[in-house]
Design a protein around this motif. Sequence first.
Motif, mmCIF file in Angstrom:
data_model
loop_
_atom_site.group_PDB
_atom_site.id
_atom_site.type_symbol
_atom_site.label_atom_id
_atom_site.label_comp_id
_atom_site.label_asym_id
_atom_site.label_seq_id
_atom_site.Cartn_x
_atom_site.Cartn_y
_atom_site.Cartn_z
ATOM 1 N N VAL A 35 63.799 57.160 53.005
ATOM 2 C CA VAL A 35 64.832 58.119 52.609
ATOM 3 C C VAL A 35 64.377 59.112 51.542
ATOM 4 O O VAL A 35 65.099 60.050 51.223
ATOM 5 C CB VAL A 35 66.116 57.392 52.144
ATOM 6 N N HIS A 36 63.197 58.898 50.956
ATOM 7 C CA HIS A 36 62.692 59.802 49.917
ATOM 8 C C HIS A 36 61.205 60.053 50.085
ATOM 9 O O HIS A 36 60.483 59.285 50.735
ATOM 10 C CB HIS A 36 62.942 59.222 48.522
ATOM 11 N N TRP A 37 60.749 61.142 49.448
ATOM 12 C CA TRP A 37 59.343 61.493 49.346
ATOM 13 C C TRP A 37 58.763 60.929 48.050
ATOM 14 O O TRP A 37 59.497 60.708 47.084
ATOM 15 C CB TRP A 37 59.178 63.012 49.306
ATOM 16 N N ARG A 38 57.430 60.755 48.014
ATOM 17 C CA ARG A 38 56.779 60.289 46.791
ATOM 18 C C ARG A 38 57.130 61.187 45.602
ATOM 19 O O ARG A 38 57.458 60.696 44.515
ATOM 20 C CB ARG A 38 55.256 60.231 46.982
ATOM 21 N N SER A 39 57.049 62.494 45.769
ATOM 22 C CA SER A 39 57.322 63.393 44.644
ATOM 23 C C SER A 39 58.773 63.311 44.192
ATOM 24 O O SER A 39 59.070 63.554 43.011
ATOM 25 C CB SER A 39 56.955 64.836 45.007
ATOM 26 N N ASP A 40 59.703 62.971 45.093
ATOM 27 C CA ASP A 40 61.096 62.748 44.670
ATOM 28 C C ASP A 40 61.147 61.662 43.603
ATOM 29 O O ASP A 40 61.869 61.774 42.609
ATOM 30 C CB ASP A 40 61.958 62.288 45.849
ATOM 31 N N GLY A 41 60.397 60.579 43.851
ATOM 32 C CA GLY A 41 60.419 59.447 42.941
ATOM 33 C C GLY A 41 59.673 59.701 41.658
ATOM 34 O O GLY A 41 60.176 59.433 40.559
ATOM 35 N N ILE A 42 58.465 60.243 41.757
ATOM 36 C CA ILE A 42 57.645 60.467 40.568
ATOM 37 C C ILE A 42 58.325 61.453 39.615
ATOM 38 O O ILE A 42 58.422 61.214 38.401
ATOM 39 C CB ILE A 42 56.247 60.981 40.962
ATOM 40 N N ALA B 74 60.139 50.797 37.299
ATOM 41 C CA ALA B 74 60.627 52.143 37.639
ATOM 42 C C ALA B 74 59.978 52.642 38.922
ATOM 43 O O ALA B 74 60.639 53.239 39.786
ATOM 44 C CB ALA B 74 60.348 53.100 36.487
ATOM 45 N N ALA B 75 58.670 52.386 39.084
ATOM 46 C CA ALA B 75 57.978 52.817 40.297
ATOM 47 C C ALA B 75 58.447 52.033 41.512
ATOM 48 O O ALA B 75 58.630 52.610 42.596
ATOM 49 C CB ALA B 75 56.468 52.660 40.115
ATOM 50 N N ASN B 76 58.653 50.719 41.361
ATOM 51 C CA ASN B 76 59.159 49.916 42.485
ATOM 52 C C ASN B 76 60.483 50.457 42.986
ATOM 53 O O ASN B 76 60.697 50.616 44.198
ATOM 54 C CB ASN B 76 59.343 48.465 42.058
ATOM 55 N N ILE B 77 61.397 50.726 42.066
ATOM 56 C CA ILE B 77 62.720 51.215 42.452
ATOM 57 C C ILE B 77 62.616 52.611 43.065
ATOM 58 O O ILE B 77 63.265 52.915 44.076
ATOM 59 C CB ILE B 77 63.663 51.200 41.240
ATOM 60 N N SER B 78 61.772 53.449 42.485
ATOM 61 C CA SER B 78 61.622 54.817 42.983
ATOM 62 C C SER B 78 60.955 54.840 44.353
ATOM 63 O O SER B 78 61.470 55.431 45.308
ATOM 64 C CB SER B 78 60.782 55.635 41.994
ATOM 65 N N LEU B 79 59.788 54.191 44.461
ATOM 66 C CA LEU B 79 59.011 54.248 45.701
ATOM 67 C C LEU B 79 59.537 53.279 46.742
ATOM 68 O O LEU B 79 59.204 53.400 47.937
ATOM 69 C CB LEU B 79 57.538 53.995 45.398
ATOM 70 N N GLY B 80 60.371 52.319 46.334
ATOM 71 C CA GLY B 80 61.042 51.462 47.312
ATOM 72 C C GLY B 80 61.952 52.260 48.221
ATOM 73 O O GLY B 80 62.140 51.914 49.394
ATOM 74 N N ARG B 81 62.502 53.335 47.702
ATOM 75 C CA ARG B 81 63.308 54.224 48.548
ATOM 76 C C ARG B 81 62.420 54.959 49.557
ATOM 77 O O ARG B 81 62.856 55.269 50.671
ATOM 78 C CB ARG B 81 64.071 55.223 47.677
ATOM 79 N N ASP B 82 61.169 55.225 49.177
ATOM 80 C CA ASP B 82 60.229 55.820 50.128
ATOM 81 C C ASP B 82 59.925 54.838 51.254
ATOM 82 O O ASP B 82 59.847 55.226 52.429
ATOM 83 C CB ASP B 82 58.909 56.178 49.441
ATOM 84 N N THR B 83 59.722 53.576 50.892
ATOM 85 C CA THR B 83 59.440 52.552 51.891
ATOM 86 C C THR B 83 60.541 52.498 52.944
ATOM 87 O O THR B 83 60.282 52.236 54.123
ATOM 88 C CB THR B 83 59.289 51.181 51.216
#
Length: 517
Positions: A469-476, A457-466
């Motif tokens: 296109v997203h912020w860390r808090s968007d994903g968390i 879940a974190a890879n998919i979420s924070l992969g968008r940060d990499t």
Amino acid sequence: MTKNKESNNKKNCLIGPLNSIERNEKAFQVRLEAAASQMILPLTKHPCNGDEQLYPTKIGSFTKGLPHNSHGTVDLQAYNQFIKALKTGKERHFESIPLGGDVKLANPQAVYAFDLAGTDCHNLGIAVPPSFNSAWQAGEMAELYWQALTRDVPFLEYGSNPLTMEAASDLSSFSDFRGPKANSKVTTDTLFRGDTPGDLTGPYISQFLLKDIPYGATTIVQRYRTTVTSSDYMTSYDKWLDIQNGSIPAAPLFDPTPRYIRNGRDLGEYVHQDFSFQGPLSACLVLLSYGKGALDESNPYLKSETQGSFITFGAAHILDLVTKVGRAALEAAWFQKYLVHRRLRPEEFGGRVHNHMIGTKCYPINSELLNCKVIGKIFKKFRSYLLPMSYPEGCPIHPAYPAGHAAIAGAGATILKAFFKESFEIPNPVVSSSDGLTLLPYSGEPLTIGGELNKLAANISLGRDTAGVHWRSDGIEGMKLGEAVAISILRDYRATYNEKFSGFSFVKFDGTPITIK
């Protein structure tokens, strides 16, 4: 004998504990009780960070796709029409929104959709995101700049690469950076990772993004198409402004060799091309291949002498739910995106940083960001202060907070934790080689289903940060929202099973246990 007489003479062959009338009444009662349980929930309040009200020119709000002036400031008439459409929900008002180019807004009317299982998407809440001028947002933006600079560094080399060591040191200097730390410091072992149980154990990439996927009568090897090294976009101001106005971008430059996910660029491209529930579905198929030993001990069929699971508590059941929750999670995310927060994307914030640093505008950007080490490194490499993007088109045309990918991943991982044994150790764990062409054996601390699902879940979420296109808090927070969606759906379905079942038990992303009875 007439046809009617023949029909009347046929016997009703129904058997079972309930006759047709009783079954009909029971089905109604199950649906009624599920609806009633949702109806009596307290109504959720939806506070925001106040940026839209604080800044009259909307510098802290999502405006991509609308017309902008030369500084990237939105045309207020267009923005007001956008808000009017969201307030009224009327089709004609959406069709009257002035666009700045050819790219269309991403499905804003989805925010009004209803679902028939789980809590209504308008009654699920999330935390207030960082404000435009906060130290929290400064830390998140610095992390994104560092992720852009380190996209091509293999995860295997994080501990020795000068760039990742610099990134960890720089991020440690921020007063409100909320990524994971060791002894109050960001290290190369915690860099760009999630903060759920198991996230910091073992390789950066989850086993469920590396292991072969059993797919019916074939096997999917998880070597994916990626983009070429150093293919970063929107680093010139003119191109950045064109994209903000909704222009059509050029195509990305692809690497001709498919690779296992070995660095941030590969991960960013995976979450660029994946379909909505691809990651959770792949994990489900891998987990099902591990057999009964990987199933949660509450599964009522594990101790049965005469029956096996299938439609309930078996593959058909798990596959249905792990995909079903994806759309519901998106509905919840879209509601927050459009009707509550309308948070600007990192690429938009990068334009504010650029204009501020070159002196054409003055914005209330936190000084911790303006004075940090990464700002100078970005300018030295790209000759601008814009955030280098992995995708030619930049972010999608919908607000940032929370991340839709994260909500789907959080919901899917939650379903899988409910059905599978979180303490089960992943057999024969692997890690991608630095060139992404082979998988190497991993022999460190044991990797468990629960930890690797959290990491997925974190890879998919924070992969968008990499990708930028997203912020860390968007994903968390998106992961937590997806988790809440999945829990509410599991709770509604709990009353539909005939089997003697003690309930779904698992550990939430924040580390607290939960049982759904």
